[in-house]
Design a protein around this motif. Structure first.
Motif, PDB file in Angstrom:
ATOM      1  N   PHE A 214     145.609 -59.418  33.821  1.00 40.72           N
ATOM      2  CA  PHE A 214     144.223 -59.723  33.437  1.00 40.72           C
ATOM      3  C   PHE A 214     144.035 -61.214  33.154  1.00 40.72           C
ATOM      4  N   ASN A 215     145.124 -61.857  32.673  1.00 39.15           N
ATOM      5  CA  ASN A 215     145.053 -63.277  32.282  1.00 39.15           C
ATOM      6  C   ASN A 215     143.913 -63.512  31.289  1.00 39.15           C
ATOM      7  N   ALA A 216     143.858 -62.641  30.284  1.00 38.55           N
ATOM      8  CA  ALA A 216     142.764 -62.673  29.306  1.00 38.55           C
ATOM      9  C   ALA A 216     142.712 -63.985  28.532  1.00 38.55           C
ATOM     10  N   SER A 217     143.880 -64.609  28.311  1.00 40.98           N
ATOM     11  CA  SER A 217     143.897 -65.851  27.534  1.00 40.98           C
ATOM     12  C   SER A 217     143.108 -66.965  28.218  1.00 40.98           C
ATOM     13  N   LYS A 218     142.973 -66.876  29.536  1.00 43.22           N
ATOM     14  CA  LYS A 218     142.259 -67.917  30.283  1.00 43.22           C
ATOM     15  C   LYS A 218     140.746 -67.792  30.158  1.00 43.22           C
ATOM     16  N   ILE A 219     140.277 -66.601  29.792  1.00 48.46           N
ATOM     17  CA  ILE A 219     138.824 -66.411  29.753  1.00 48.46           C
ATOM     18  C   ILE A 219     138.307 -66.113  28.347  1.00 48.46           C
ATOM     19  N   GLN A 220     139.176 -66.245  27.324  1.00 46.00           N
ATOM     20  CA  GLN A 220     138.750 -65.924  25.961  1.00 46.00           C
ATOM     21  C   GLN A 220     137.598 -66.798  25.495  1.00 46.00           C
TER      22      GLN A 220
ATOM     23  N   SER B  62     150.073 -58.856  31.889  1.00 45.03           N
ATOM     24  CA  SER B  62     151.287 -59.564  32.319  1.00 45.03           C
ATOM     25  C   SER B  62     151.056 -61.061  32.477  1.00 45.03           C
ATOM     26  N   GLU B  63     149.793 -61.495  32.402  1.00 46.97           N
ATOM     27  CA  GLU B  63     149.444 -62.923  32.461  1.00 46.97           C
ATOM     28  C   GLU B  63     150.132 -63.625  33.630  1.00 46.97           C
ATOM     29  N   GLU B  64     149.884 -63.122  34.812  1.00 45.34           N
ATOM     30  CA  GLU B  64     150.551 -63.650  36.006  1.00 45.34           C
ATOM     31  C   GLU B  64     149.699 -64.674  36.746  1.00 45.34           C
ATOM     32  N   SER B  65     150.389 -65.629  37.333  1.00 42.14           N
ATOM     33  CA  SER B  65     149.828 -66.495  38.361  1.00 42.14           C
ATOM     34  C   SER B  65     150.979 -66.784  39.315  1.00 42.14           C
TER      35      SER B  65
END
Length: 681
Positions: free
Chosen positions: A339-345, A393-396
């Motif tokens: 989801f990479n939620a930290s990038k869109i908080q 999983s905070e993937e890129s």
């Protein structure tokens, strides 16, 4: 430096050859901005002719390059047939999107005469900028291949006797059949969509079934332009009991492609049905919410690209795991989703909306997640005794948080893990969980990297699909012939290494198909599978032309081993592929079962949109994993024992040569002459 060196050698040897042949070429110095096509037109030759003398320039030319030009075509004796006088011939330079049919129509000559007068030039198909000799007469001779193509065209669009081509003194007509599109009809008659609409202004907004289209010439004066439109029938599901077997066969008339459409102001049920060429009843069947009326902003499921008839057969080889559920043991499934939620908080609603428009990976992730949630809901309905935990999983491509997620959340105690998405992080998860033998299912990656005994590739790798196609041909005891493009080195190496019995067709010095080499490899009394591994239009046309000409003498079937976008271009007639019953491997199937319809409708009710391929994939992988964990055994034991099919995918796990498991779930599909697609494996 290499370019200069090769150009120098080429010019040196070419000049030597030319001097010995009384100067059969002239030199041209490239001006700023000039292209090969422009130069070819200037000297009345084809780009192909120039590339034959200057192969190094196929990668491009620049100012002051010296290009060798063959002698001007008009200086050569005109190629004639016995019915044509050279003195009255004309020359036409082929333009983009032109076909032999459109050229023949413009000059009022027969396509066959064009072919006879340009037999050498057209060996590898019509090319942009090519100089075509226009014969003076218009004999009515038609070749066997054209007769075959016309026969199949009529058959393909004739569900009823009324659906056929109608000729009058001034015009040629085509009656619109169900599921036909403007693009498909234009392609059949060598027109562009714009030309078809120009001849038939009433079809600009929609294409009604039963409409009488003008495809050549013009309608006589006084003829009524608008025709009676036949009402299409709703989708039909018919169960046929076969007398010779107890296996039930389902014949389903479906549309193989769907799209989402947002209702606009002033649109009605009638106008929507007309727009998409279906009946109002069929539109309501696809969208039950329309029974309550048409509302602005509604998202509708409508026919999309690639509609055709599909025949599907129930397959007793696959296990229905819903009938053998064991609820006594409680299991745990973990999903690692990026989801990479930290990038869109810190994002606002506006910036999130902008991100969703631009971030394809995020959209894919959310679609997969939505499908997985549907699978979890289905598991609850079935009463499966499974806990599901979902982590970011905070993937890129460059980094992930997989290691911390596994360490900090006791994931080593799970019974199975789905994800991460990137292959490198899936392998890392498998490495960390290998000691506890926790199965890690890779849901989307087609790569084959490091092997671990607990790693399961749910998506069949690209090479596996190619191998599945060859294994199928071998199982049918076929004579396998391969037309391999010089650019397809990896595929050629794979075929030579794993399938040495396959026969490679020779190519000419300039990399074109050697037709005589192809013919020499065909065998009578055996099915000849001809694998066409090229994306070049000329090679595709040349190969299919040769095969169509030999159909009367040999059993031939065309094969591709991976997706080929060139086959979708209007230069490649669909009739060629259906006559040759083209085979291709596919990771998914078309499913019109009640279960699939229930999934689509439930997904739309929950998400206000129909499921994408990634949403369906999310459902398939998650639901299959949940069912395997509910069989009273381990996931690995289930993978060894059971073959399953879900909405679009099948799961046939098999051990790799080293460690781990691959999904062998490949469908082999075959084009039928009636434009249907049939699963044959």
């Amino acid at each position: 430096m290499n370019r200069f060196f090769y150009t120098f050698l080429l010019l040196f040897f070419t000049c030597c050859c030319a001097f010995s042949q009384d100067k059969n070429f002239i030199k041209h110095t490239v001006a700023k901005g000039e292209t090969i096509t422009q130069i070819a037109a200037k000297y009345k030759v084809t780009p192909y002719d120039i590339y034959q003398l200057n192969p190094d320039f196929q990668t491009g030319i620049k100012e002051n390059d010296v290009v060798l030009i063959p002698m001007v075509l008009s200086d050569k004796p005109a190629i004639t047939n016995k019915n044509t006088k050279a003195t009255s011939q004309k020359t036409h330079i082929a333009k983009p999107k032109e076909t032999l049919y459109s050229i023949s129509r413009d000059y009022d000559v027969a396509v066959e005469d064009l072919k006879n007068s340009n037999s050498e030039a057209l060996k590898s198909g019509l090319k942009i900028g090519q100089a075509i000799i226009i014969p003076a007469t218009n004999p009515a001779a038609i070749s066997d291949i054209v007769q075959k193509e016309k026969h199949v065209e009529t058959k393909a669009i004739e569900p009823k006797p009324a659906v056929s081509n109608v000729k009058s003194e001034n015009a040629v007509y085509h009656i619109v059949a169900p599921k036909e599109t403007k693009f498909g009809i234009s392609k059949k008659y060598g027109l562009t969509v714009a030309e078809l609409e120009q001849k038939n202004p009433d079809i600009i907004a929609n294409l009604p079934i039963g409409y009488k289209l003008i495809v050549s010439g013009s309608a006589p004066k006084g003829e009524i332009a608008k025709q009676e439109v036949e009402k299409p029938k709703p989708v039909v599901n018919e169960i046929v009991q076969q007398e010779t077997t107890t296996t039930e066969t389902t014949r389903t008339i479906i549309r193989s492609g769907y799209a989402n459409y947002e209702v606009k102001p002033k649109e009605t049920l009638f106008s929507l049905a007309q727009m998409f060429g279906i009946s109002q009843d069929e539109l309501i069947t696809l969208n039950p919410s329309l029974r309550e009326g048409v509302k602005i902003g509604m998202i509708l499921k409508v026919p999309g690209k690639g509609s055709m008839v599909m025949v599907t057969n129930s397959n007793p080889k696959f296990n229905d795991l819903t009938k053998s559920i064991n609820k006594t043991q409680r299991k745990e499934l973990v999903l690692l989703i990026p989801f990479n939620a930290s990038k869109i908080q810190g994002d606002t609603l506006k910036t999130i909306a902008m991100r969703l428009k631009k971030d394809a990976f995020l959209n894919m992730t959310l679609d997969f997640y939505a499908g997985a949630l549907m699978a979890i809901d289905s598991a609850k309905t079935l009463g499966l005794n499974i806990d599901v935990k979902i982590y970011d999983s905070e993937e890129s491509k460059m980094s992930s948080n997989v290691v911390n997620r596994i360490k900090n959340n006791n994931i080593q105690n799970a019974d199975a893990v789905i994800g991460p998405f990137y292959q490198q992080y899936v392998e890392k998860a498998a490495e960390m969980l290998n000691e506890r033998s926790v199965p890690v299912i890779s849901p989307l990656s087609k790569e084959i990297g490091k092997s671990y005994s607990n790693l399961f590739q749910a998506m069949p790798p690209s090479d596996f699909a190619k191998c599945a196609m060859f294994d199928f041909m071998i199982s049918k005891n076929g004579n396998i012939i391969v037309v391999s493009d010089p650019k397809k080195l990896a595929n050629k190496e794979l075929i030579s290494k794993k399938y040495p019995a396959a026969k490679l067709v020779g190519l000419t010095a300039n990399g074109a198909l050697d037709v005589e080499s192809l013919k020499s490899l065909l065998v009578k009394g055996q099915l000849n599978y001809v694998v066409l591994d090229s994306e070049r239009t000329g090679m595709i046309l040349g190969t299919t032309n040769a095969l169509l000409n030999e159909l009367a003498n040999f059993q031939i079937q065309l094969v591709i081993i991976e997706p080929n976008e060139t086959l979708d271009f209007e230069e490649i007639s669909m009739k060629r592929l259906t006559i040759l019953k083209m085979l291709y491997p596919s990771l998914t199937r078309e499913n019109n079962s009640p279960e699939a319809a229930q999934f689509e409708n439930s997904f739309k009710a929950k998400n206000k949109i129909f499921p994408s391929q990634y949403a369906t994939r999310g459902f398939d992988v998650t639901f299959d994993t949940l069912l395997r964990l509910s069989q009273g055994t381990s996931f690995e034991a289930s993978a060894n024992e059971f073959k399953t099919e879900q909405i679009e995918s099948k799961f046939e796990y098999a051990k790799k040569d080293s460690e781990g498991f691959l999904n062998k779930g490949i469908y082999i599909m075959e084009f039928q002459e009636d434009l249907s697609v049939k699963q044959v494996n």
